[in-house]
Design a protein around this motif. Structure first.
Motif, PDB file in Angstrom:
ATOM      1  N   ALA A 151      63.619  27.582  10.990  1.00  0.00           N
ATOM      2  CA  ALA A 151      64.401  28.825  11.048  1.00  0.00           C
ATOM      3  C   ALA A 151      63.539  30.045  10.754  1.00  0.00           C
ATOM      4  CB  ALA A 151      65.583  28.747  10.086  1.00  0.00           C
ATOM      5  N   MET A 152      62.524  30.229  11.578  1.00  0.00           N
ATOM      6  CA  MET A 152      61.578  31.314  11.395  1.00  0.00           C
ATOM      7  C   MET A 152      62.269  32.678  11.380  1.00  0.00           C
ATOM      8  SD  MET A 152      58.569  32.543  13.997  1.00  0.00           S
ATOM      9  CE  MET A 152      58.214  30.859  14.449  1.00  0.00           C
ATOM     10  N   ARG A 153      62.187  33.384  10.252  1.00  0.00           N
ATOM     11  CA  ARG A 153      62.660  34.757  10.106  1.00  0.00           C
ATOM     12  C   ARG A 153      64.122  34.929  10.519  1.00  0.00           C
ATOM     13  NH1 ARG A 153      57.444  37.459   9.743  1.00  0.00           N
ATOM     14  NH2 ARG A 153      58.460  39.483   9.620  1.00  0.00           N
ATOM     15  N   MET A 154      64.916  33.863  10.397  1.00  0.00           N
ATOM     16  CA  MET A 154      66.269  33.923  10.929  1.00  0.00           C
ATOM     17  C   MET A 154      67.193  34.848  10.140  1.00  0.00           C
ATOM     18  SD  MET A 154      67.079  32.834  13.786  1.00  0.00           S
ATOM     19  CE  MET A 154      68.835  33.029  13.513  1.00  0.00           C
ATOM     20  N   ASP A 155      66.880  35.147   8.887  1.00  0.00           N
ATOM     21  CA  ASP A 155      67.719  36.107   8.181  1.00  0.00           C
ATOM     22  C   ASP A 155      67.650  37.463   8.875  1.00  0.00           C
ATOM     23  OD1 ASP A 155      65.069  36.461   7.496  1.00  0.00           O
ATOM     24  OD2 ASP A 155      65.431  36.669   5.346  1.00  0.00           O
ATOM     25  N   SER A 156      66.436  37.926   9.172  1.00  0.00           N
ATOM     26  CA  SER A 156      66.286  39.204   9.860  1.00  0.00           C
ATOM     27  C   SER A 156      66.677  39.109  11.332  1.00  0.00           C
ATOM     28  CB  SER A 156      64.843  39.700   9.745  1.00  0.00           C
ATOM     29  OG  SER A 156      64.545  40.053   8.406  1.00  0.00           O
ATOM     30  N   CYS A 157      66.349  38.011  11.976  1.00  0.00           N
ATOM     31  CA  CYS A 157      66.657  37.904  13.409  1.00  0.00           C
ATOM     32  C   CYS A 157      68.157  37.809  13.644  1.00  0.00           C
ATOM     33  CB  CYS A 157      65.921  36.721  14.031  1.00  0.00           C
ATOM     34  SG  CYS A 157      64.143  37.033  14.217  1.00  0.00           S
ATOM     35  N   SER A 158      68.893  37.278  12.675  1.00  0.00           N
ATOM     36  CA  SER A 158      70.349  37.320  12.795  1.00  0.00           C
ATOM     37  C   SER A 158      70.833  38.767  12.839  1.00  0.00           C
ATOM     38  CB  SER A 158      71.002  36.578  11.626  1.00  0.00           C
ATOM     39  OG  SER A 158      72.408  36.720  11.668  1.00  0.00           O
ATOM     40  N   PHE A 159      70.210  39.626  12.039  1.00  0.00           N
ATOM     41  CA  PHE A 159      70.531  41.053  12.059  1.00  0.00           C
ATOM     42  C   PHE A 159      70.311  41.631  13.449  1.00  0.00           C
ATOM     43  CE2 PHE A 159      68.972  45.414  11.888  1.00  0.00           C
ATOM     44  CZ  PHE A 159      69.971  46.063  11.183  1.00  0.00           C
ATOM     45  N   TRP A 160      69.136  41.335  14.058  1.00  0.00           N
ATOM     46  CA  TRP A 160      68.796  41.936  15.352  1.00  0.00           C
ATOM     47  C   TRP A 160      69.565  41.298  16.504  1.00  0.00           C
ATOM     48  CZ3 TRP A 160      66.746  46.465  15.636  1.00  0.00           C
ATOM     49  CH2 TRP A 160      65.971  46.930  14.557  1.00  0.00           C
ATOM     50  N   MET A 161      69.900  40.026  16.386  1.00  0.00           N
ATOM     51  CA  MET A 161      70.599  39.352  17.483  1.00  0.00           C
ATOM     52  C   MET A 161      72.102  39.593  17.443  1.00  0.00           C
ATOM     53  SD  MET A 161      68.646  35.665  17.965  1.00  0.00           S
ATOM     54  CE  MET A 161      69.294  35.020  16.444  1.00  0.00           C
ATOM     55  N   ASN A 162      72.676  39.617  16.242  1.00  0.00           N
ATOM     56  CA  ASN A 162      74.129  39.580  16.127  1.00  0.00           C
ATOM     57  C   ASN A 162      74.774  40.876  15.676  1.00  0.00           C
ATOM     58  OD1 ASN A 162      74.049  36.795  16.784  1.00  0.00           O
ATOM     59  ND2 ASN A 162      73.567  36.308  14.660  1.00  0.00           N
ATOM     60  N   TYR A 163      74.027  41.693  14.945  1.00  0.00           N
ATOM     61  CA  TYR A 163      74.641  42.887  14.382  1.00  0.00           C
ATOM     62  C   TYR A 163      74.131  44.181  15.015  1.00  0.00           C
ATOM     63  CZ  TYR A 163      76.484  46.248  11.090  1.00  0.00           C
ATOM     64  OH  TYR A 163      77.150  47.310  10.538  1.00  0.00           O
ATOM     65  N   ALA A 164      72.808  44.319  15.111  1.00  0.00           N
ATOM     66  CA  ALA A 164      72.246  45.568  15.632  1.00  0.00           C
ATOM     67  C   ALA A 164      72.768  45.947  17.013  1.00  0.00           C
ATOM     68  CB  ALA A 164      70.714  45.479  15.649  1.00  0.00           C
TER      69      ALA A 164
END
Length: 596
Positions: free
Chosen positions: A538-551
């Motif tokens: 789960a590489m960088r998935m905390d931040s990537c969830s932000f960019w994929m799902n919220y931003a």
């Protein structure tokens, strides 16, 4: 046959016979009616400490694959190279394509072919697409010398190519006067040349891998989408770039046309008729065009790139993310990844005076906030506020002079490189394509930049020195530690295994080559390119969830007061509920996997 033709024919015969008699360089006869004989050069490569090899490599350099894109062919798609005659001397690299930092030769559409000697049979082929922001670079740069790779895997043929760059490669008027994407069409023609000719060098046209870094990796990603590239490759490798990176394609054609108009204004080619405008630019000295482009680049210090690929309806039919959603891409085995500190490149762009410094710049919280309009793609005030909440180190925020540079680096690592790679990997995996992911976490003992700047860490482009074996008898002669040289050998083995078999573990992994798990959902496993070559999840998935799902929900919104509370509630719910639940589920999954 007239006297001139007879004289030319006689000279060619004399040269050809003399070459045979002296035994100078390897020779290959290209298929086709002309049966052109290429004469290349031999390169010896011996290394006894790490690879224990003493081999000879045949290099056929400076082979033209298209007519020189000059005169009436400037700002047009490439034209296939005509007859080379009976004999062509391919023993030296020709010019790289004209670019802002040097090199003014438009006659640049050449490629090189490198193979072991004696030549292999039905060998795998790697076609290298160089990086450089679609503005700089060349396939024949010493940074990309293929000799250590061939030493690792003698049954490998390496092809490097040049393609048009900058204003000459990507200028568009938004209509048929100058469609743009000429550099991408160059790449397609080079790949077609490989299909037609590589068998003569011992290569198998059915076993071609396209591979690139940065803009070269974005190019690979675009070939995955382009209908013109169908059937031209079997595997893909993307290092620090892909078609979904926010800089890879300008979906705002008006902005690119604006750059064209500005160039035209500055070189006295302004007109309301695009055909006349482009014809005027065709007749403008190349040095003037490049200097004008350099002035525009110098005025543009932010994330926006000038003269890049666009949606043209031919090479690229639609916006990449929309094509990805519709699974309109070539589903081939793919190896892709990024480096842990890609964002230091953007920090260097923000603070260019630190190019010659060992220590990094510092950035206050106020400077971080002020940077966001210039460094956020798809900027909106609400997105900027959300980014601030997510990336700022709030334990330091009460100190207005505290350094928040790391927040800026993490933001740009995620936004510019890593999270678009996550989206691409998920799309490929969801289509049943075989996917392998990596993140280079090792901080080089010596950067590709040299001693200065000394603060780039595992920054953009740093994996290149290990992929191409700079520390192992390379012309780059890069200082590396013993451990780094062993790491570089492992990286080259992974890469050449994948090129040959679509699997970095094939041949089977050994104690010297730790197992690289396939990327799947929900496992999300990847390889950490490091001295220990550990695996991660789960590489960088905390931040990537932000960019994929919220931003994305904030990209197209304004910020009136009547929307603010709703936005704030949505963000807090995402941060305090959605992400907490996601982390709990993922941690349970990890614990289950690690349970005896």
């Amino acid at each position: 046959m007239d006297k001139v033709q007879l004289f030319s024919f006689s000279v060619n015969i004399v040269i050809l016979i003399a070459g045979h008699a002296r035994g100078q360089g390897p020779q290959i006869t290209l298929p086709g009616p002309s049966n052109t004989v290429l004469r290349g050069t031999y390169v010896t490569f011996n290394e006894s400490e790490y690879l224990n090899v003493d081999i000879t490599i045949e290099a056929f350099l400076g082979i033209p694959y298209a007519e020189p894109p000059v005169g009436d062919l400037r700002f047009r798609n490439p034209v296939k190279k005509g007859d080379l005659g009976m004999f062509y001397l391919a023993d030296r690299d020709r010019s790289t394509c004209a670019q802002v930092n040097g090199g003014e030769n438009e006659d640049c559409l050449y490629l090189g072919v490198h193979t072991s000697s004696p030549r292999p049979r039905n060998a795998s082929v790697m076609v290298w697409l160089h990086g450089g922001a679609f503005t700089l670079g060349g396939g024949s740069w010493t940074a990309y010398d293929p000799y250590p790779l061939i030493a690792i895997s003698p049954d490998l043929i390496v092809v490097n190519i040049n393609y048009r760059l900058g204003v000459l490669g990507f200028l568009t008027t938004g209509d048929d006067a100058s469609v743009g994407n000429f550099g991408m069409h160059d790449q397609v023609m080079a790949l077609q040349w490989v299909q037609e000719n590589i068998a003569a060098f011992g290569g198998d046209p059915r076993r071609v891998t396209i591979m690139g870094e940065s803009a070269g990796a974005a190019s690979v990603g675009l070939h995955l989408l382009s209908p013109l590239s169908q059937g031209l490759f079997r595997h893909a490798i993307m290092e620090s770039g892909n078609a979904l990176c926010p800089w890879a394609v300008d979906t705002n054609i008006t902005r690119q046309v604006g750059f064209t108009k500005e160039i035209a204004d500055r070189v006295n080619c302004s007109t309301t008729d695009n055909e006349d405008l482009v014809e005027c630019l065709r007749n403008t000295d190349v040095i003037v065009l490049l200097r004008t482009q350099a002035l525009l680049v110098g005025q543009n210090l932010f994330n926006e790139l000038l003269f890049v690929p666009v949606v043209d309806g031919s090479f690229l039919p639609d916006i990449p993310i929309d094509m990805i959603k519709r699974e309109e891409f070539h589903k081939v085995p793919t190896l892709l990844g990024t480096n842990e500190d890609e964002g230091t490149l953007i920090a260097l762009r923000a603070y260019p005076i630190y190019l010659r410094r060992t220590d990094p710049p510092t950035m206050t919280i106020q400077e971080f906030r002020e940077s966001l309009p210039n460094y956020l793609y798809y900027y909106t005030p609400m997105l900027a506020s959300a980014v601030e909440q997510w990336y700022i180190d709030w334990s330091l925020a009460d100190n207005s002079s505290a350094d928040q540079l790391e927040a800026f680096v993490r933001l740009n690592t995620d936004q510019v490189f890593s999270c678009s790679t996550e989206i691409m990997a998920r799309a490929l995996e969801g289509s049943q394509a075989i996917v392998y992911r990596y993140e280079m976490t090792h901080d080089p003992s010596r950067s590709i930049w040299g001693d200065k700047p000394g603060w780039m860490r595992a920054g953009h482009g740093e994996e290149v020195q290990y992929v191409f074996g700079w520390g192992i008898k390379s012309r780059r002669n890069q200082p590396q530690t013993h451990e780094e040289k062993l790491m570089s050998i492992q990286v080259m083995q992974y890469w050449t295994n994948f090129i040959q078999n679509g699997d970095p573990n094939d041949p089977a992994p050994t104690n010297n080559l730790p197992f690289w798990p396939r990327y799947t959902i929900p496992d999300q496993e990847y390889k950490k390119l490091s001295l220990s070559m550990d695996n991660g999840r789960a590489m960088r998935m905390d931040s990537c969830s932000f960019w994929m799902n919220y931003a994305p929900t904030l990209y197209n919104q304004d910020s009136p007061e009547d929307m603010y509370q709703e936005w704030k509630q949505d963000y807090e719910h995402w941060r305090d509920v959605d992400m907490v639940e996601w982390n709990e589920v993922f941690n349970d999954y990890v614990n289950d996997c690690n349970a005896p």
